[in-house]
Scaffold this active site. Structure first.
Site, mmCIF file in Angstrom:
data_model
loop_
_atom_site.group_PDB
_atom_site.id
_atom_site.type_symbol
_atom_site.label_atom_id
_atom_site.label_comp_id
_atom_site.label_asym_id
_atom_site.label_seq_id
_atom_site.Cartn_x
_atom_site.Cartn_y
_atom_site.Cartn_z
ATOM 1 N N ILE A 1 -2.634 10.871 83.693
ATOM 2 C CA ILE A 1 -1.290 10.971 83.956
ATOM 3 C C ILE A 1 -0.594 10.062 82.772
ATOM 4 C CG2 ILE A 1 -1.169 11.413 86.342
ATOM 5 C CD1 ILE A 1 -0.095 8.488 86.487
ATOM 6 N N ASP A 2 -1.472 9.189 82.149
ATOM 7 C CA ASP A 2 -0.886 8.459 80.818
ATOM 8 C C ASP A 2 -0.649 9.102 79.754
ATOM 9 O OD1 ASP A 2 -1.083 6.357 82.928
ATOM 10 O OD2 ASP A 2 -2.408 5.192 81.860
ATOM 11 N N ARG B 1 0.614 10.078 91.118
ATOM 12 C CA ARG B 1 -0.717 10.793 90.890
ATOM 13 C C ARG B 1 -0.852 11.794 92.097
ATOM 14 N NH1 ARG B 1 -4.662 6.205 88.969
ATOM 15 N NH2 ARG B 1 -6.067 6.996 90.882
HETATM 16 O O1 F6P Z 1 -5.307 5.928 84.143
HETATM 17 C C1 F6P Z 1 -4.162 6.434 84.817
HETATM 18 C C2 F6P Z 1 -3.903 5.298 85.795
HETATM 19 O O2 F6P Z 1 -3.012 6.234 86.734
HETATM 20 C C3 F6P Z 1 -2.770 4.375 85.054
HETATM 21 O O3 F6P Z 1 -1.918 4.907 84.672
HETATM 22 C C4 F6P Z 1 -2.866 3.251 85.883
HETATM 23 O O4 F6P Z 1 -2.899 1.920 85.514
HETATM 24 C C5 F6P Z 1 -4.439 3.383 86.764
HETATM 25 O O5 F6P Z 1 -4.717 4.420 86.416
HETATM 26 C C6 F6P Z 1 -4.470 3.106 87.978
HETATM 27 O O6 F6P Z 1 -5.798 2.987 88.512
HETATM 28 P P1 F6P Z 1 -6.414 2.756 90.006
HETATM 29 O O7 F6P Z 1 -6.340 4.210 90.719
HETATM 30 O O8 F6P Z 1 -7.713 2.643 89.983
HETATM 31 O O9 F6P Z 1 -5.420 1.765 90.745
#
Ligand code: F6P
Length: 344
Positions: A126-127, A278
């Protein structure tokens, strides 16, 4: 019959299932069997797999998440590279299609470069910060979710004369913040690539109030570091380091709110959108982009074009090397940064 593996690694996002479905359809169409590998690279290290045919991927196109599961497992870190190779051999895989972001594709690149491992990449995060592609799977949906949230915050901010700070994801880059901030009409946008000093933001909010606009919307990427006009920057706000060594960000919204409240005297509230960004069903764009990328990856695997990543190149789908895709991150371009600065 030859077989191709497919896995999803790193953080999930909407559109992964559309990509898996396309890889399966594209590979089956070329006469391959497809083996789904569960939980990212861990599935190859542990031999945790599932057969995928057209029936197995029926109905998954609009579903968020990934039917294969995902982790940030890194076989180099875990010392299981040999197990990965052994499973690949024992399953008779001609190669593996890896759907991932910088971490997962970084492993793919190393395996390919150091051990001639047969792998093809598909970009997702998503980034939206992978190089070599103009778009990554999941970004469009995340931007829609954030824009809808900003629209909703506008009406409540207006009613209470408040400053609303919205923290969005974006570990190293401000793609989600800039895109949703511009689309949602934010008044201040904080991104890591061009960090606006907090004093400038407070001044801008005070000026709006003087013009009779008693509310403001502030959007901040989680990877923004609080910056002062002096140039001094605070450390990233980190919540924890997970079991795969992955640093989890989050909390900068509260830091910004505290500063704005102290600097303007206005009532300020924070919304951290977090994993809502997400979740759920992918947008039409994420579905067709994921489908085209997945089909291209199946084509690359059939050709034996290992070490490549399917990529969005303008209006077409092409491919770049995994080396190019993971060499450095793709941040906002100067044009994006200027747009975010001028309209906000
Ligand atoms: O890399 C994608 C992402 O959604 C980032 O935007 C966010 O910092 C991270 O993953 C969050 O990760 P997790 O799902 O491990 O908390």
């Amino acid at each position: 019959m030859s077989a191709i593996g497919v896995l999803t690694g790193g953080g999930d996002c909407p559109g992964l299932n559309a990509a898996i479905r396309a890889v399966v359809r594209g590979a089956v169409d070329r006469g391959y069997e497809v083996i789904g590998i569960r939980h990212g690279w861990r599935g190859l290290a542990e031999g945790d797999t599932v057969a995928l045919d057209r029936a197995a991927v029926a109905g998954i196109l609009p579903r968020g998440g990934t039917i294969l599961g995902t982790t940030g497992y890194d076989p180099f870190r875990e010392g299981t590279v040999e197990a990965v190779r052994a499973t690949t051999r024992s399953l008779g895989l001609a190669g593996v299609v890896v759907i991932g972001g910088e971490g997962t594709l970084g492993v793919a690149r190393r395996l390919h470069e150091e051990l001639a491992y047969p792998v093809v990449g598909v970009p997702k995060t998503i980034d939206n910060d992978l190089a070599g592609t103009e778009l990554t799977i999941g970004f469009d949906t995340a931007v829609h979710i954030c824009t809808a949230a900003i629209d909703r915050l506008h009406t409540t901010a207006e009613s209470h004369n408040r400053v609303m700070v919205v923290e969005v994801m974006g570990r190293h880059t401000g793609w989600i913040a800039a895109a949703s901030g511009i689309a949602g009409g934010a008044d201040v946008i904080f991104v890591p690539e061009a960090p606006t000093p907090i004093e400038d933001a407070c001044e801008h909010i005070l000026a709006r109030h003087e013009q009779g606009k008693d509310f403001s919307i502030v959007v901040a990427a989680e990877g923004y570091r609080l910056t002062r006009r002096s140039g001094e920057q605070e450390e990233l706000v980190i919540q924890e380091v997970d079991r795969y060594g992955y640093v989890r960000l989050g909390g900068i919204g509260h830091v910004i709110a505290r500063e704005i409240s102290a600097g303007t005297g206005f009532e300020t509230r924070v919304t951290v959108l977090g994993h809502v960004q997400r979740g759920g069903t992918p947008t039409a764009r994420d579905r067709f982009v994921a489908t085209r990328l997945g089909l291209h990856a199946a084509r690359l695997a059939d050709e034996g074009s290992w070490g490549r990543m399917a990529a969005v190149l303008g209006d077409t789908i092409g491919d770049v090397s995994l080396e190019e895709a993971t060499r450095e991150r793709r941040g906002l371009s100067p044009e994006w940064i200027e747009a975010a600065r001028i309209v906000a």
